[in-house]
Design an enzyme around this catalytic site. Structure first.
Site, PDB file in Angstrom:
ATOM      1  N   ALA A   8      31.607  43.051  43.176  1.00 36.94           N
ATOM      2  CA  ALA A   8      31.734  42.423  44.491  1.00 36.94           C
ATOM      3  C   ALA A   8      32.431  41.075  44.401  1.00 36.94           C
ATOM      4  O   ALA A   8      31.961  40.070  44.952  1.00 36.94           O
ATOM      5  CB  ALA A   8      30.361  42.284  45.140  1.00 36.94           C
ATOM      6  N   GLY A   9      33.557  41.047  43.690  1.00 34.72           N
ATOM      7  CA  GLY A   9      34.388  39.851  43.668  1.00 34.72           C
ATOM      8  C   GLY A   9      35.237  39.781  44.916  1.00 34.72           C
ATOM      9  O   GLY A   9      34.901  40.385  45.943  1.00 34.72           O
ATOM     10  N   ILE A  11      38.344  40.992  45.719  1.00 31.89           N
ATOM     11  CA  ILE A  11      38.934  42.249  46.188  1.00 31.89           C
ATOM     12  C   ILE A  11      37.853  43.240  46.588  1.00 31.89           C
ATOM     13  O   ILE A  11      37.930  43.883  47.645  1.00 31.89           O
ATOM     14  CB  ILE A  11      39.852  42.856  45.114  1.00 31.89           C
ATOM     15  N   LYS A 208      54.209  46.072  40.660  1.00 30.00           N
ATOM     16  CA  LYS A 208      53.341  44.903  40.775  1.00 30.00           C
ATOM     17  C   LYS A 208      53.253  44.159  39.448  1.00 30.00           C
ATOM     18  O   LYS A 208      53.342  42.930  39.396  1.00 30.00           O
ATOM     19  CB  LYS A 208      51.945  45.324  41.234  1.00 30.00           C
ATOM     20  N   ASN A 212      53.480  40.184  37.902  1.00 31.59           N
ATOM     21  CA  ASN A 212      52.234  39.645  37.357  1.00 31.59           C
ATOM     22  C   ASN A 212      52.336  39.255  35.892  1.00 31.59           C
ATOM     23  O   ASN A 212      51.712  38.284  35.456  1.00 31.59           O
ATOM     24  CB  ASN A 212      51.103  40.677  37.510  1.00 31.59           C
ATOM     25  N   SER A 277      45.407  34.843  40.455  1.00 33.92           N
ATOM     26  CA  SER A 277      44.034  35.110  40.025  1.00 33.92           C
ATOM     27  C   SER A 277      43.789  34.592  38.613  1.00 33.92           C
ATOM     28  O   SER A 277      42.682  34.149  38.284  1.00 33.92           O
ATOM     29  CB  SER A 277      43.745  36.610  40.099  1.00 33.92           C
ATOM     30  N   GLU A 289      42.830  38.174  32.660  1.00 32.50           N
ATOM     31  CA  GLU A 289      43.379  39.522  32.516  1.00 32.50           C
ATOM     32  C   GLU A 289      44.576  39.555  31.566  1.00 32.50           C
ATOM     33  O   GLU A 289      45.368  40.502  31.610  1.00 32.50           O
ATOM     34  CB  GLU A 289      43.831  40.055  33.877  1.00 32.50           C
TER      35      GLU A 289
END
Length: 326
Positions: A8-9, A11, A208, A212, A277, A289
């Site tokens: 439940a971050g 996104i 994407k 990134n 992020s 990440e």
């Protein structure tokens, strides 16, 4: 449809908030959360700030105990890539006979070569799943690929702000348009989200990732926003060189880019003064990440015999930065 949001971050909260607006007779949403976020969801509901308006919903279940949830029709795994190996062993408790697992991570996923029809079909991506624990707990036939485009921010426990974008692109790994993915798309669209289906999900993944792999690590090192990186000539050129190295790797793997490199850079610039992020993770002292966004690309560079000097240098810099804050 029973849908579990595992993580439940920012996104996951945004996606769950949109789905929870649907009638319970159509969708039942469950959040797997922890800490302050879990407490907030259980006691005050979930607030979504969108277009300057804040709305609260409590039309969901929130728990940290996966064993109490029961089989789900779809599980959206919305934690970041570095957290997936830790949570993967918990997922089977949520499986029914037809449960879909929608992987919503940035970067190169563990399943990248599975059902690809290429010479690398059995090749593992060791950077993101070194011990094979993810693949052991998420059967490949359950996986739906998902590319996440919304920019969101968790501004307080139980409060998520939507900045821009509402597209969750989906794809079966073998390129088919299955009945199950059509059902999932229908639910997402009913929730007001865009959910196109692509028969070449890896092309969309790279589109994407292309940005990134450059903008996220550069921002982590420099503390600059997307707009700043793109407007300053030296960092724009650095990003361009990193993207060129990534493009060579992707094209060797059969990927086709639908836009030009300059268009991709301009797309990032148009987002404006947004912190990536990865920069948000660095500022919060959290793991990043970097392995999924850059380490795995470097791994693919070695596989395809591609030189990656710019990628290597920035990867090493972020790994050192990360080591210093954790």
């Amino acid at each position: 449809m029973k849908i579990c949001i595992f993580g439940a971050g920012a996104i996951g909260s945004y996606l769950g908030a949109k789905l929870a607006k649907l009638p319970p007779s159509e969708v039942k949403v469950t959040f797997i959360a922890r800490g302050k976020q879990l407490k907030a969801l259980q006691t005050q509901g979930l607030q979504l700030e969108e277009n300057g308006v804040r709305e609260t919903t409590d039309n969901f279940i929130a728990t940290a105990d996966v064993d109490t949830v029961g089989p789900q029709d779809a599980i959206f795994v919305t934690v970041k890539a570095q957290s997936v190996p830790k949570l993967a062993p918990s997922l089977p408790a949520l499986y029914g006979s037809e449960t879909m697992v929608v992987t919503a991570q940035n970067g190169i996923p563990w399943w990248y070569f599975r059902n690809s029809g290429t010479q690398y079909e059995d090749r593992k991506i060791l950077t993101v799943d070194p011990d094979g624990v993810v693949e052991a707990n998420i059967p490949i036939e359950r996986v739906i690929g998902c590319i996440v485009y919304p920019a969101t921010e968790l501004i307080a426990p139980g409060v998520v702000k939507h900045i821009e974008g509402d597209r969750f692109t989906l794809g079966e790994l073998d390129g088919s348009k299955s009945d199950r993915i059509k059902k999932l798309v229908q639910v997402l669209r009913q929730a007001g989200l865009k959910a196109p289906v692509r028969n070449q999900i890896r092309n969309e993944l790279w589109l994407k990732l292309w940005g990134n792999l450059a903008f996220n690590p550069i921002s982590a090192i420099t503390r600059a926003t997307l707009e700043d990186i793109c407007k300053y000539s030296l960092t724009r050129e650095l990003a361009r060189n990193m993207m060129l190295e990534g493009q060579v790797i992707a094209e060797k793997l059969g990927v086709k880019f639908s836009i030009s490199l300059e268009q991709r850079i301009e797309g990032a610039s148009s987002v404006g003064a947004h912190k990536t992020s990865m920069l948000q993770d660095i500022e919060a002292g959290r793991p990043t990440e970097i392995d999924a966004l850059l380490g795995a690309v470097i791994e693919l560079g070695k596989l395809t015999d591609t030189r990656t000097p710019h990628l290597n240098s920035i990867y090493a810099s972020v790994k050192l930065l990360e080591k210093g804050i954790l």
